[in-house]
Scaffold this motif. Structure first.
Motif, PDB file in Angstrom:
ATOM      1  N   VAL A 239       0.830  -1.197   0.000  1.00 18.04           N
ATOM      2  CA  VAL A 239       0.000   0.000   0.000  1.00 18.04           C
ATOM      3  C   VAL A 239       0.869   1.254   0.000  1.00 18.04           C
ATOM      4  O   VAL A 239       0.598   2.223  -0.722  1.00 18.04           O
ATOM      5  CB  VAL A 239      -0.954  -0.010   1.213  1.00 18.04           C
ATOM      6  CG1 VAL A 239      -1.670   1.323   1.366  1.00 18.04           C
ATOM      7  CG2 VAL A 239      -1.967  -1.142   1.079  1.00 18.04           C
ATOM      8  N   ALA A 240       1.939   1.234   0.784  1.00 18.75           N
ATOM      9  CA  ALA A 240       2.842   2.384   0.850  1.00 18.75           C
ATOM     10  C   ALA A 240       3.560   2.596  -0.477  1.00 18.75           C
ATOM     11  O   ALA A 240       3.745   3.736  -0.921  1.00 18.75           O
ATOM     12  CB  ALA A 240       3.852   2.186   1.971  1.00 18.75           C
ATOM     13  N   ALA A 241       3.962   1.514  -1.128  1.00 21.36           N
ATOM     14  CA  ALA A 241       4.661   1.630  -2.406  1.00 21.36           C
ATOM     15  C   ALA A 241       3.749   2.235  -3.471  1.00 21.36           C
ATOM     16  O   ALA A 241       4.168   3.081  -4.267  1.00 21.36           O
ATOM     17  CB  ALA A 241       5.171   0.269  -2.853  1.00 21.36           C
ATOM     18  N   GLN A 242       2.506   1.803  -3.491  1.00 24.70           N
ATOM     19  CA  GLN A 242       1.569   2.381  -4.447  1.00 24.70           C
ATOM     20  C   GLN A 242       1.371   3.872  -4.175  1.00 24.70           C
ATOM     21  O   GLN A 242       1.396   4.688  -5.108  1.00 24.70           O
ATOM     22  CB  GLN A 242       0.224   1.668  -4.392  1.00 24.70           C
ATOM     23  CG  GLN A 242      -0.827   2.318  -5.276  1.00 24.70           C
ATOM     24  CD  GLN A 242      -2.128   1.556  -5.314  1.00 24.70           C
ATOM     25  OE1 GLN A 242      -2.308   0.671  -6.150  1.00 24.70           O
ATOM     26  NE2 GLN A 242      -3.044   1.881  -4.423  1.00 24.70           N
ATOM     27  N   ALA A 243       1.203   4.225  -2.916  1.00 28.00           N
ATOM     28  CA  ALA A 243       0.983   5.627  -2.557  1.00 28.00           C
ATOM     29  C   ALA A 243       2.178   6.490  -2.937  1.00 28.00           C
ATOM     30  O   ALA A 243       2.027   7.674  -3.269  1.00 28.00           O
ATOM     31  CB  ALA A 243       0.701   5.746  -1.063  1.00 28.00           C
ATOM     32  N   ALA A 244       3.381   5.904  -2.904  1.00 31.52           N
ATOM     33  CA  ALA A 244       4.596   6.657  -3.222  1.00 31.52           C
ATOM     34  C   ALA A 244       4.826   6.813  -4.720  1.00 31.52           C
ATOM     35  O   ALA A 244       5.695   7.575  -5.129  1.00 31.52           O
ATOM     36  CB  ALA A 244       5.803   5.975  -2.584  1.00 31.52           C
TER      37      ALA A 244
END
Length: 210
Positions: A118-123
């Motif tokens: 989820v964090a990678a997508q948001a970044a």
């Protein structure tokens, strides 16, 4: 009609047996894999650049749309006209890489949990390699395999493509696709086979049967 299986070959020249890395790359491109990630972290920059340039040129000659990805090295990827970079936990932050990369340049990320995905997508990541899904010697440091259930959780929580990584065999392809993965990624599955052309045909057949 099921979605087309996408194949992501990650290199490791220490595991190519009697073949050269260049032969493995040429075979994978000729067989029509969608991505080749040049993951030779210990190569000097000039040698890595030469290898990447040759791989990009070969992919262009074949004309099958194989994307060449470089592990970590944005400078090498840009100089060689590669299609993207792939980042791990110790790499430059995805957001910084995204801002440095030109339009259309792909930034991928390795993830080992739902939170990381989820964090990678948001970044700003364009795609994810999630693993290990199944037990595999090369991923022991990441703990127990995530399993198919976790793969499904991740693919339902993110909207970018997710590739299943770790312990993938042809008979597991359909299960990974049914859990929402767009395809499979790996090293040994592509480098330890007798014929990568036969392997690619088998993988696509397994996907259709699933």
């Amino acid at each position: 009609m099921p979605a087309k299986l996408q194949l992501y070959y990650i290199t490791d020249r220490t595991q190519t047996k009697s073949r050269s890395l260049e032969d493995c790359l040429a075979g994978a491109i000729a067989a029509g894999v969608d991505y080749v990630q040049i993951r030779e972290k210990d190569l000097p920059a000039r040698t890595l650049l030469t290898l990447t340039e040759a791989t990009v040129a070969h992919a262009e000659r074949q004309g099958q749309g194989t994307r060449v990805i470089v592990n970590d090295r944005l400078d090498v990827a840009l100089a060689a006209r590669a299609h993207g970079v792939h980042l791990g936990a110790r790499s430059m932050p995805i957001g910084i890489m995204r801002r440095m990369a030109p339009p259309g340049f792909r930034v991928g990320a390795s993830c080992h949990s739902l939170e990381e995905a989820v964090a990678a997508q948001a970044a700003g990541a364009d795609y994810l390699l999630l693993g290990p899904i199944f037990a595999t010697p090369s991923k022991l440091q990441y703990g127990p395999p995530l399993g198919i259930t976790k793969l499904g959780e991740v693919t339902h929580q993110v909207t970018i493509p997710v590739f299943a990584l770790g312990g993938i065999t042809p008979d597991r392809v359909a299960t990974c696709l049914a859990s929402g993965a767009v395809g499979i990624a790996g090293i040994r599955i592509f480098q330890n086979c007798d014929s990568i052309q036969d392997l690619v045909r088998e993988l696509h057949a397994q996907a259709l049967e699933g």
